[in-house]
Every structure is written in structure tokens, then in C-alpha cells.
Write an enzyme that holds these catalytic residues in place. Structure first.
Site, PDB file in Angstrom:
ATOM      1  N   HIS A  53     -47.692   9.525  -0.546  1.00  0.00           N
ATOM      2  CA  HIS A  53     -46.308  10.097  -0.549  1.00  0.00           C
ATOM      3  C   HIS A  53     -46.475  11.008  -1.786  1.00  0.00           C
ATOM      4  CE1 HIS A  53     -44.960   5.823   0.783  1.00  0.00           C
ATOM      5  NE2 HIS A  53     -44.489   6.869   1.579  1.00  0.00           N
ATOM      6  N   GLN A  90     -34.116   3.586  12.796  1.00  0.00           N
ATOM      7  CA  GLN A  90     -35.355   3.713  13.399  1.00  0.00           C
ATOM      8  C   GLN A  90     -36.164   2.423  13.685  1.00  0.00           C
ATOM      9  OE1 GLN A  90     -36.550   6.390   9.950  1.00  0.00           O
ATOM     10  NE2 GLN A  90     -38.511   5.588  10.182  1.00  0.00           N
ATOM     11  N   GLY A  93     -45.823  13.811   6.394  1.00  0.00           N
ATOM     12  CA  GLY A  93     -47.600  13.383   6.389  1.00  0.00           C
ATOM     13  C   GLY A  93     -47.840  13.548   7.754  1.00  0.00           C
ATOM     14  N   LYS A 143     -50.414  11.876   8.844  1.00  0.00           N
ATOM     15  CA  LYS A 143     -50.284  10.354   9.352  1.00  0.00           C
ATOM     16  C   LYS A 143     -49.663  10.037  10.244  1.00  0.00           C
ATOM     17  CE  LYS A 143     -50.831   5.804   8.113  1.00  0.00           C
ATOM     18  NZ  LYS A 143     -49.548   5.271   8.042  1.00  0.00           N
ATOM     19  N   GLN A 196     -44.569  11.778  14.665  1.00  0.00           N
ATOM     20  CA  GLN A 196     -43.233  12.265  13.997  1.00  0.00           C
ATOM     21  C   GLN A 196     -43.216  13.566  13.595  1.00  0.00           C
ATOM     22  OE1 GLN A 196     -41.274   9.670  10.660  1.00  0.00           O
ATOM     23  NE2 GLN A 196     -42.339  11.029   9.493  1.00  0.00           N
ATOM     24  N   VAL A 222     -54.196  10.731   3.283  1.00  0.00           N
ATOM     25  CA  VAL A 222     -54.891  10.464   2.153  1.00  0.00           C
ATOM     26  C   VAL A 222     -55.039   8.871   2.467  1.00  0.00           C
ATOM     27  CG1 VAL A 222     -54.430   9.787  -0.355  1.00  0.00           C
ATOM     28  CG2 VAL A 222     -53.184  11.785   0.702  1.00  0.00           C
ATOM     29  N   SER A 265     -47.694   2.037   3.515  1.00  0.00           N
ATOM     30  CA  SER A 265     -46.777   0.866   2.547  1.00  0.00           C
ATOM     31  C   SER A 265     -47.012  -0.271   3.224  1.00  0.00           C
ATOM     32  CB  SER A 265     -44.985   1.367   2.811  1.00  0.00           C
ATOM     33  OG  SER A 265     -44.988   2.603   2.329  1.00  0.00           O
ATOM     34  N   ARG A 266     -47.385  -0.384   4.467  1.00  0.00           N
ATOM     35  CA  ARG A 266     -47.607  -1.805   5.341  1.00  0.00           C
ATOM     36  C   ARG A 266     -48.929  -2.242   4.930  1.00  0.00           C
ATOM     37  NH1 ARG A 266     -44.243   0.938   9.438  1.00  0.00           N
ATOM     38  NH2 ARG A 266     -42.165  -0.143   9.567  1.00  0.00           N
TER      39      ARG A 266
END
Ligand code: AMP
Length: 287
Positions: A37, A61, A148, A150, A154, A177, A187-188
Site C-alpha cells: 500500500h 464486495q 496495485g 496485484k 480489478q 511488492v 493483508s491476508r
């Protein structure tokens, strides 16, 4: 760094900055911030005079069996991390009833592009994403928005939405990253057991191999997918949800890469309850 919780206050803040002749960049997040982030914040800072970071765990979502309630919420450390960057002007951190004051009947839907990859496995997910990003664009009034790569699907769906709706906002795609061993920051990741964390390195090995083979001219997507699956099979606890090679406009699975064709190799893999994604592009969708 100003903390803003209402859409009206956010709009007023953004309009003031715009009237002062500043260019605005927005970095949408769901919090639980990590270096991935913060790299987006840095990119935003380099491309605009004013940076807004939004922190909002968007309920629409998440599917009914997904981890909305369990999603990590770490607001104070997040604000500290953003302050420490020295590059954030405003944090937009609304409560759910601010973004959804009524049971929503207004949705922004991008057809077809959610039929494959994560969209196929998470029905309704991208409908929630496109709707909340539209609301964030309206509240934050950016010139640029940084996302991102990643979350490749999306990014491609939002790029299409932004283009078709004529928002006049430039989308910037930021590189993934990674941890030193290659695992993409997420985050997971904190939910992985030590054993699963160790095994999770197979995702990045798989995308690295796909990338190397595409660079070396491999055009048979069956061969690419087989090579990626071979890496994933080295992790005894990995449950592969999908491994695909798709085109970057329609996101349809490709049989064979054509000369110069843009492509995305992407995967989703479960370790226990934790779902990880990773990908690589055959081209860099910089903006
Ligand atoms: P999230 O909070 O997970 O919704 O992510 C917010 C933004 O950060 C999205 O645009 C993500 O694609 C991006 N992001 C998440 N992880 C990474 C990463 N490891 N590298 C770069 N960007 C990331």
C-alpha cells in the site's frame, strides 16, 4: 494529514485543493496497510500535488461466506504508517452507513470482464468493487487513482469502467511488492500458519516461471499453465482455485499467445481458509 469521515467534507476538501490549482491523486485501500500500500502512496505522491488515501472495508464486495467480519481492521497503526510517509494530505475513512446510507439500489456494473478468474469464483465481488470505487471517485475528485497490479483483474475492470464512464481520471497501475522470498504482500498473509507461509512461496515461483517462459517466446498457454501448476504442486497444502492465461481486454482464456499480444497469467490458491492471488503480465499496463 487531515482525517475526513463524510462524503460532503471530502468533496469540499478536494474542491478546495483543486481550486488552489493542485492535482489530486487517490489511493483506495481497505486498511491493514503494508509496504505494498505504501508503495502506491509513494507513486501517487510522485504524480500529484495532493494525495488522498481512503480506508474503507467495503461490505458489498464480500460474499456471504467470505471474511468481511474477520477482515483485519488496524486503523491507528494505519494512520501512523501514513503519517510516517510524510506524503499524505488527507485520509478518507467513512463508516459503512456513510457510503451506503440506504440499502443500495444503485450499482455500477462492468459486463463480461468478471466472467473469468476471480470474478467467476467470487460472484458479485467486482460489482461491489466498481460501485464503491465510483463512489470514492465522486467523493474524492481525483485526477489520478493508483491501484496495485496485484489485483490485476480489478485494475483491468476499473480501467474499462473509468474509460467508458468518462471519469477523466487516469488510472495508474503499481507493480507488485513482494517479501524477500517472493510472496506478494497481502493483508491476508497474517492468517497463514508458519508452515503455510513457507509453502506460499510457490505462487511467486509459478508466476516467475510463466514470465520467463513468455519472455522466451512460449506461446502455448497449456504449457505455461502446466509449468505454473507444477510449482504449485510442490506445496502439499495448496488447493488451487484457478490458474489461467487470459487476454487483457476481455479477460478470456487464451489457447495460444499471438505475436505481441498482451496477456495476463494469474492464479488463486487456498492455504487453509486463506486465499492468495498472484499474477504476471506479458506487458506492463502502466496507465
Ligand atoms: P486492499 O487494501 O487489499 O484492497 O488493497 C488496496 C490497494 O493496494 C489495491 O490497489 C491493491 O492492488 C494494492 N496492493 C495490495 N497488495 C499489494 C502489493 N503486494 N503490491 C502492490 N500493491 C498492492
Amino acid at each position: 494529514m487531515e482525517r475526513i469521515t463524510t462524503r460532503a467534507a471530502m468533496q469540499a476538501h478536494a474542491m478546495q485543493a483543486r481550486c488552489a490549482g493542485r492535482t489530486l491523486a487517490l489511493v483506495p485501500t481497505m486498511g491493514a496497510l503494508h509496504e505494498g500500500h505504501l508503495s502506491l502512496v509513494k507513486l501517487a505522491r510522485a504524480q500529484a500535488d495532493h494525495v488522498t488515501v481512503s480506508i474503507f472495508v467495503n461490505p458489498t464486495q464480500f460474499g456471504p461466506n467470505e471474511d468481511f467480519d474477520q477482515y483485519p481492521r488496524t486503523l491507528e497503526p494505519d494512520l501512523e504508517a501514513l503519517r510516517n510517509t510524510g506524503g499524505v494530505d488527507a485520509v478518507f475513512m467513512p463508516q459503512p452507513n456513510e457510503m451506503y446510507p440506504e440499502v443500495p439500489s444503485t450499482w455500477v456494473r462492468v459486463d463480461h470482464l468478471d466472467a473469468y478468474l476471480c470474478g467467476q469464483k467470487r460472484p458479485g465481488h467486482f460489482l461491489g468493487v466498481t460501485t464503491i470505487v465510483t463512489k470514492l471517485f465522486i467523493a474524492c475528485r481525483p485526477d489520478r487513482a493508483v491501484f496495485g497490479l496485484k489485483d490485476a483483474q480489478q485494475f483491468l475492470i476499473l480501467r474499462r469502467m473509468t474509460r467508458e464512464l468518462g471519469f477523466g481520471i487516469q488510472l495508474v497501475g503499481a507493480p507488485i511488492v513482494r517479501e524477500p522470498d517472493g510472496l506478494a504482500l497481502s493483508s491476508r498473509n497474517r492468517y497463514l500458519s508458519p508452515a503455510h507461509r513457507e509453502q506460499a512461496v510457490v505462487l511467486s515461483r509459478a508466476v516467475r516461471e510463466a514470465r520467463a517462459r513468455m519472455d522466451a517466446g512460449e506461446q502455448r498457454t497449456g504449457v505455461l499453465i502446466e509449468a505454473m501448476r507444477h510449482h504449485l504442486a510442490q506445496a502439499p497444502d495448496a488447493r488451487v482455485q484457478y490458474v489461467e492465461v487470459v487476454d487483457t481486454e476481455q479477460l478470456r482464456p487464451l489457447g495460444r499467445l499471438q505475436e505481441g499480444q498482451n496477456a495476463l497469467a494469474a492464479m488463486a490458491v487456498f492455504f487453509g481458509e486463506t486465499r492468495l492471488i498472484d499474477n504476471t503480465f506479458r506487458w506492463h499496463p502502466a496507465a
